[in-house]
Design a protein around this motif. Structure first.
Motif, PDB file in Angstrom:
ATOM      1  N   GLN A 133       0.807  -1.219   0.000  1.00 25.81           N
ATOM      2  CA  GLN A 133       0.000   0.000   0.000  1.00 25.81           C
ATOM      3  C   GLN A 133       0.841   1.269   0.000  1.00 25.81           C
ATOM      4  OE1 GLN A 133      -2.578  -0.768   3.347  1.00 25.81           O
ATOM      5  NE2 GLN A 133      -4.010  -1.988   2.121  1.00 25.81           N
ATOM      6  N   ASN A 134       2.114   1.130   0.325  1.00 23.64           N
ATOM      7  CA  ASN A 134       3.030   2.272   0.271  1.00 23.64           C
ATOM      8  C   ASN A 134       4.055   2.134  -0.850  1.00 23.64           C
ATOM      9  OD1 ASN A 134       2.075   3.745   2.648  1.00 23.64           O
ATOM     10  ND2 ASN A 134       2.805   1.983   3.806  1.00 23.64           N
ATOM     11  N   SER A 135       3.788   1.208  -1.765  1.00 22.16           N
ATOM     12  CA  SER A 135       4.719   0.943  -2.868  1.00 22.16           C
ATOM     13  C   SER A 135       4.175   1.505  -4.173  1.00 22.16           C
ATOM     14  CB  SER A 135       4.939  -0.572  -3.010  1.00 22.16           C
ATOM     15  OG  SER A 135       5.666  -0.878  -4.187  1.00 22.16           O
ATOM     16  N   ALA A 136       5.080   1.841  -5.070  1.00 25.05           N
ATOM     17  CA  ALA A 136       4.674   2.259  -6.413  1.00 25.05           C
ATOM     18  C   ALA A 136       4.235   1.061  -7.242  1.00 25.05           C
ATOM     19  CB  ALA A 136       5.838   2.959  -7.113  1.00 25.05           C
ATOM     20  N   GLY A 137       4.547  -0.138  -6.760  1.00 23.68           N
ATOM     21  CA  GLY A 137       4.240  -1.349  -7.502  1.00 23.68           C
ATOM     22  C   GLY A 137       2.894  -1.948  -7.139  1.00 23.68           C
ATOM     23  N   ILE A 138       2.367  -2.756  -8.055  1.00 20.95           N
ATOM     24  CA  ILE A 138       1.149  -3.529  -7.838  1.00 20.95           C
ATOM     25  C   ILE A 138       1.526  -4.881  -7.257  1.00 20.95           C
ATOM     26  CG2 ILE A 138      -0.616  -4.863  -9.103  1.00 20.95           C
ATOM     27  CD1 ILE A 138      -0.985  -2.467 -10.926  1.00 20.95           C
ATOM     28  N   PHE A 139       0.734  -5.368  -6.317  1.00 22.56           N
ATOM     29  CA  PHE A 139       0.920  -6.704  -5.763  1.00 22.56           C
ATOM     30  C   PHE A 139      -0.297  -7.550  -6.107  1.00 22.56           C
ATOM     31  CE2 PHE A 139      -0.016  -9.496  -2.008  1.00 22.56           C
ATOM     32  CZ  PHE A 139       0.925 -10.463  -2.309  1.00 22.56           C
ATOM     33  N   THR A 140      -0.079  -8.703  -6.720  1.00 22.38           N
ATOM     34  CA  THR A 140      -1.193  -9.586  -7.062  1.00 22.38           C
ATOM     35  C   THR A 140      -0.741 -11.033  -6.997  1.00 22.38           C
ATOM     36  OG1 THR A 140      -2.997  -9.948  -8.648  1.00 22.38           O
ATOM     37  CG2 THR A 140      -0.781  -9.620  -9.565  1.00 22.38           C
ATOM     38  N   VAL A 141      -1.712 -11.927  -7.095  1.00 24.97           N
ATOM     39  CA  VAL A 141      -1.458 -13.367  -7.004  1.00 24.97           C
ATOM     40  C   VAL A 141      -2.012 -14.046  -8.249  1.00 24.97           C
ATOM     41  CG1 VAL A 141      -2.071 -15.476  -5.752  1.00 24.97           C
ATOM     42  CG2 VAL A 141      -1.371 -13.448  -4.499  1.00 24.97           C
ATOM     43  N   HIS A 142      -1.296 -15.040  -8.716  1.00 21.99           N
ATOM     44  CA  HIS A 142      -1.673 -15.749  -9.939  1.00 21.99           C
ATOM     45  C   HIS A 142      -2.788 -16.752  -9.635  1.00 21.99           C
ATOM     46  CE1 HIS A 142      -0.766 -18.858 -13.213  1.00 21.99           C
ATOM     47  NE2 HIS A 142      -1.329 -17.819 -13.799  1.00 21.99           N
ATOM     48  N   GLN A 143      -4.024 -16.271  -9.620  1.00 23.81           N
ATOM     49  CA  GLN A 143      -5.187 -17.139  -9.417  1.00 23.81           C
ATOM     50  C   GLN A 143      -5.734 -17.540 -10.785  1.00 23.81           C
ATOM     51  OE1 GLN A 143      -6.489 -18.815  -7.185  1.00 23.81           O
ATOM     52  NE2 GLN A 143      -6.285 -17.897  -5.159  1.00 23.81           N
ATOM     53  N   ASN A 144      -5.052 -18.450 -11.440  1.00 27.63           N
ATOM     54  CA  ASN A 144      -5.375 -18.811 -12.818  1.00 27.63           C
ATOM     55  C   ASN A 144      -6.674 -19.587 -12.962  1.00 27.63           C
ATOM     56  OD1 ASN A 144      -3.634 -20.780 -11.450  1.00 27.63           O
ATOM     57  ND2 ASN A 144      -3.836 -22.006 -13.300  1.00 27.63           N
ATOM     58  N   ARG A 145      -7.179 -20.200 -11.877  1.00 27.03           N
ATOM     59  CA  ARG A 145      -8.379 -21.021 -11.999  1.00 27.03           C
ATOM     60  C   ARG A 145      -9.660 -20.190 -12.139  1.00 27.03           C
ATOM     61  NH1 ARG A 145      -7.281 -26.087 -13.651  1.00 27.03           N
ATOM     62  NH2 ARG A 145      -5.231 -26.635 -12.838  1.00 27.03           N
ATOM     63  N   ARG A 146      -9.542 -18.874 -12.075  1.00 27.37           N
ATOM     64  CA  ARG A 146     -10.714 -18.024 -12.311  1.00 27.37           C
ATOM     65  C   ARG A 146     -11.188 -18.100 -13.766  1.00 27.37           C
ATOM     66  NH1 ARG A 146     -10.152 -12.405  -8.847  1.00 27.37           N
ATOM     67  NH2 ARG A 146      -9.725 -13.375  -6.816  1.00 27.37           N
ATOM     68  N   TRP A 147     -10.343 -18.612 -14.646  1.00 28.54           N
ATOM     69  CA  TRP A 147     -10.701 -18.688 -16.060  1.00 28.54           C
ATOM     70  C   TRP A 147     -11.027 -20.110 -16.505  1.00 28.54           C
ATOM     71  CZ3 TRP A 147      -7.142 -15.265 -14.105  1.00 28.54           C
ATOM     72  CH2 TRP A 147      -7.421 -13.914 -14.326  1.00 28.54           C
ATOM     73  N   ASP A 148     -11.150 -21.043 -15.565  1.00 31.26           N
ATOM     74  CA  ASP A 148     -11.523 -22.413 -15.925  1.00 31.26           C
ATOM     75  C   ASP A 148     -12.917 -22.434 -16.537  1.00 31.26           C
ATOM     76  OD1 ASP A 148      -9.121 -23.261 -14.946  1.00 31.26           O
ATOM     77  OD2 ASP A 148      -9.949 -24.456 -13.297  1.00 31.26           O
TER      78      ASP A 148
END
Length: 359
Positions: A109-124
């Protein structure tokens, strides 16, 4: 100009991310960092820079760091990359505790970067069919949902069989199934009951059943099995106006709907069936129901789309989110919620009782 990425951990999933990004062409992978010398030759053949330490990765021109190491090492890599202003894609389940994930999110929340997780099963395919059944109200309000992944390999591969690395089926598959289910309803999880078994593994869970209760009355059964030789359907949905079944990953199945105004009038006479004399479980008259096909969703073809369909959507969204064109698809609060349910499941299994919660 394409974004650049470095992959940390060039094993099975790290190599998959590389291949996927080569195929879809959204991001250039410029190098890898791995502590295992045996992967260096493979990376060199791909003309990748082999970084000698993680600090060199942080000092590189890469804007995106993809973390694909065993689960127990994710936290430090994520925090260091975010503090350096990098965008971070971490493999699931991110961390082995809610506390560690909250620390990452605080840095993010204090970073210029985005943080995310590879939840690939959302596209099954099967999951997107379930989403459509519910969004189009095809079976009316659901009250039971069953989501199962039944395998028969028995053994767990590599780090998945070791507790120190965050192995086991709850962290490996549970994180996907729970993520899917939490997207199906805005209701809060109010109870978690878990049966977590180590049938063959000496250290981690290899067969799991969860019962999740939700604030809207929905009950969900989650099953992950590695020793099942007669599998259940992938999904079974019970709604007020019908039942839906999705048999497999390909999205095959059917829906049986009640016809409007077709409530039968039951005789006082006992009905004799294979189950014996009964009224409650007597077969329903065929004229009161209809079979309808599952709703259509975009399906991937064999080959490229079969392997990288999810990556195309995931990484397209990531690039657009970095460029300020779209909202981040896999959000931090969603990631945290999934891990809270997993933590409650482990606690339930340990005390052999239901956990009441608001998640």
């Amino acid at each position: 100009m394409k974004k650049q990425a470095v992959i940390v951990g060039y094993g099975g999933m790290g190599a998959w991310h590389h291949k996927a990004l080569q195929e879809i062409g959204k991001i250039d992978v410029i190098g890898i960092y791995d502590i295992r010398e045996e992967v260096f030759e493979k990376a060199a053949k791909q003309n990748l820079t082999i970084f000698q330490n993680f600090q060199a990765v942080l000092e590189s021109s890469a804007e995106i760091i993809i973390i694909a190491t065993p689960n127990d090492s994710h936290k430090d890599y994520c925090i260091s990359a975010l503090e350096a202003g990098k965008h971070v894609v971490c493999e699931k389940p991110v961390t082995l505790s809610v506390k560690d994930l909250e620390e990452i999110i605080a840095v993010s929340q204090n970073s210029a970067g985005i943080f995310t997780v590879h939840q690939n099963r959302r596209w099954d395919t099967d999951f997107r069919i379930v989403q459509k059944i519910l969004s189009e109200n095809i079976i009316d309000t659901p009250y039971f949902i069953e989501s199962r992944v039944n395998g028969s390999s028995v053994f767990l591969h590599g780090w998945r069989d070791f507790k120190v690395n965050g192995g086991g089926m709850l962290y490996d598959w549970g994180v996907h199934l729970i993520d899917q289910l939490l997207l199906l309803t805005p209701a809060k999880v109010t109870s978690v009951t878990a049966h977590v078994k180590s049938v063959f593994s000496e250290e981690v869970d290899d067969n799991v059943k969860l019962l999740l209760g939700f604030s809207d009355g929905l009950s969900v059964l989650v099953e992950i099995a590695t020793n099942c030789f007669i599998p259940f359907p992938r999904w079974h949905l019970s709604g007020k106006a019908g039942t839906a079944i999705i048999d497999n990953w390909e999205g095959e199945g059917k829906i049986i709907q009640l016809l409007e105004g077709s409530n039968p009038t039951w005789s006082n006479e006992i009905v004799y069936t294979a189950a014996g004399p009964t009224r409650t479980m007597a077969p329903r008259a065929k004229k009161t129901v209809q079979e309808v096909p599952l709703p259509m969703v975009e399906k991937y073809d064999k080959g490229f789309q079969h392997n990288f369909y999810s990556a195309e959507h995931f990484y397209s969204n990531l690039v657009d989110a970095i460029n300020g064109k779209e909202e981040q698809f896999v959000k931090e609060d969603q990631i945290l919620r999934v891990l809270k349910v997993i933590e409650a499941a482990f606690e339930s299994a340990e005390i052999q009782d239901r956990i009441l919660c608001t998640i």
